[in-house]
Structure formats: C-alpha cells, structure tokens
Design a protein around this motif. Structure first.
Motif, mmCIF file in Angstrom:
data_model
loop_
_atom_site.group_PDB
_atom_site.id
_atom_site.type_symbol
_atom_site.label_atom_id
_atom_site.label_comp_id
_atom_site.label_asym_id
_atom_site.label_seq_id
_atom_site.Cartn_x
_atom_site.Cartn_y
_atom_site.Cartn_z
ATOM 1 N N GLU A 194 -18.043 5.589 -5.361
ATOM 2 C CA GLU A 194 -18.710 6.392 -6.402
ATOM 3 C C GLU A 194 -19.747 7.345 -5.802
ATOM 4 O O GLU A 194 -20.182 8.297 -6.465
ATOM 5 C CB GLU A 194 -19.493 5.449 -7.332
ATOM 6 N N VAL B 237 -24.994 7.027 -5.839
ATOM 7 C CA VAL B 237 -24.115 6.785 -6.980
ATOM 8 C C VAL B 237 -24.837 7.387 -8.196
ATOM 9 O O VAL B 237 -26.059 7.551 -8.156
ATOM 10 C CB VAL B 237 -23.823 5.274 -7.176
ATOM 11 N N ARG C 284 -20.208 6.635 1.496
ATOM 12 C CA ARG C 284 -19.272 5.850 0.667
ATOM 13 C C ARG C 284 -19.035 4.468 1.248
ATOM 14 O O ARG C 284 -18.836 3.500 0.500
ATOM 15 C CB ARG C 284 -17.959 6.622 0.494
ATOM 16 N N ASP D 180 -21.770 10.195 -4.014
ATOM 17 C CA ASP D 180 -21.487 11.605 -3.796
ATOM 18 C C ASP D 180 -22.744 12.316 -3.281
ATOM 19 O O ASP D 180 -23.847 11.779 -3.367
ATOM 20 C CB ASP D 180 -21.001 12.253 -5.097
#
Ligand code: NI
Length: 255
Positions: A103, A231, A97, A105
């Motif tokens: 955004e 993202v 991140r 993950d």
C-alpha cells in the motif's frame, strides 16, 4: 515484485522494525549521484524558487537578507521532474513497500543543503511532529547524501527504538516561533547512533524515530535528498494536539 528490484535482506527488514532505522551503503549508481547533484544544485540556484514558499531556511526567522544556515527546498521533483525517472526513486519505492507493505506510496520529497562552515545543526526531532495530529501515520523517509556524509559535515544520527513511542513535545528551534524547524528537548544524545555514508548510500527512518544531524564544519556543501513514503494515513480514534504547529508564525506561511 520483479527480479531486478532492490531487495532488503530479512535481517535488514527486522532491524528497521526493531530500531526504527536502517543504513544502506548503496541505493543508486555513482554515475547517477553525479547527475542528481547537478539537478540538485541547479534547484538551489533557481531564481524562480528564491521567493517561493517551497524554499526557506529551516533554522532562520525568514527575515529579508539573512544568510540561510539550513536551506531547504520542498517538493524538488515538482521543479525537476527528471528526479522521478531515477534509479534512486525506483529503489526507494521498492524499499518502502518491503518495509511498510504494498500500500505504501511516494508522499513527498525535499532537499536540505547545509552550506560549508556555517551549516547549522538540525536539532533532535520526529518527522511526524510536523504533520496533521488528527491522522495516524505509518511512514518513512529515505535520506540520500549526494557526497560522503560524515560526522564532520552532518550525517544522520538516530536514537534506536524511539519509533515505538508517541510523538514527544516539540517546539520551534530556539523557541523562536518565526523559525519553521522544530526540535524536542526530550532526546538523550548519549544514545545516538551516527550513520556515516558513502555518496549514494541511504538511511531509512520511521516517521517517529528521533533523529538529528550535526553542523557542517567541512569545506563543502552537505547535500541530502530525502524522499518520504507512507501508507494512506487514517483518522486517529484518539485525538491529540500539536500546539507547536499552531504557535508557529512562520514568514513562509505569508509568502
Ligand atoms: Ni527529519
């Protein structure tokens, strides 16, 4: 962001964006490396995974009885859910991140265990060459060795700045379309930067950074646990074709 979260320095963040990779001496505690190694080796001996499509030789033709020189397990945390409750996973998501934005993950994980003496080269490639050519990616992989990673056993090597280019032409390893692994002939190995690491260290690379690991000529397994983050991919406005994916006739697809 909480106070006890793993923090990169601004210099490390800048370096990732400039070079397309980063090397960290420690991403988890040494005690956790021992337990990760145990979980990891158990997965490679798991009978239920032996004939599963998530378990295959990246460098092999998939023929019955062949000795794997580049054995890989896809999605190990699906088979060992305890991998999701680890310091290494928590730190990896924090790092992703900081490099890609909030955004970002977890997308998937995999494990490549190069056997001693016979462990094959992982030839030069870009990870994005394996993915859907219709999508635009901003992703990275965090590569964690569960013992020391050295030139002798196959530490990561990168070519700086290559993440700023597009995906180069790839083909199946050895131009054998039965082999699931991909390689490109367009990397200049003279520009390679090797990244030896202590156990529980990490290299982080962008999905378009050219990378390679040498053969394992040591007496021990070279275990790498790899987590990918990104993202959400968007549709590309300019289409592209990855013919090397449609040419592949991997036995794995038929499992
Ligand atoms: Ni790769």
């Amino acid at each position: 962001m909480t106070d006890n979260e793993f923090r990169l320095t601004q210099e490390q963040i800048d370096q990732f964006h400039r070079d397309g990779f980063l090397s960290l001496d420690a991403i988890t505690a040494l005690e956790e490396v021992d337990s990760l190694r145990e979980i990891y080796d158990n997965l490679f001996s798991l009978q239920t995974l032996k004939n599963h499509s998530d378990s295959f030789d990246l460098a092999g033709t998939g023929e019955e009885g062949a000795v794997a020189t580049l054995p890989q397990i896809m999605n190990p945390s699906k088979y060992a859910p305890e991998l999701t409750e680890t310091i290494v996973r928590r730190n990896a998501i924090a790092i992703a991140r900081q490099l890609l934005g909030d955004e970002a993950d977890f997308s998937f994980d995999h494990a490549i265990r190069k056997p001693p003496a016979i462990g094959a080269v992982t030839p030069w490639h870009q990870d994005e060459a394996y993915w859907n050519p219709g999508l635009a990616y901003e992703s990275l992989s965090i590569w964690v060795p569960l013992q020391e990673a050295t030139l002798e056993n196959g530490c990561m090597q990168f070519i700086p700045g290559t993440h700023k280019e597009g995906v180069l032409p790839h083909h199946s390893i050895g131009r054998d379309t039965r082999v699931p692994g991909l390689e490109t002939d367009q990397a200049n190995p003279e520009l390679a930067v090797p990244c030896p690491l202590p156990p529980g260290g990490a290299t982080i690379h962008h999905c378009r950074t050219l990378h390679y690991t040498g053969a394992n000529t040591s007496d021990n397994f070279r275990r790498a646990y790899i987590m990918a983050f990104g993202v959400p991919p968007q549709s590309r406005s300019v289409p592209r074709d990855f013919p090397w994916l449609t040419e592949r006739k991997s036995v794995r697809d038929k499992k």
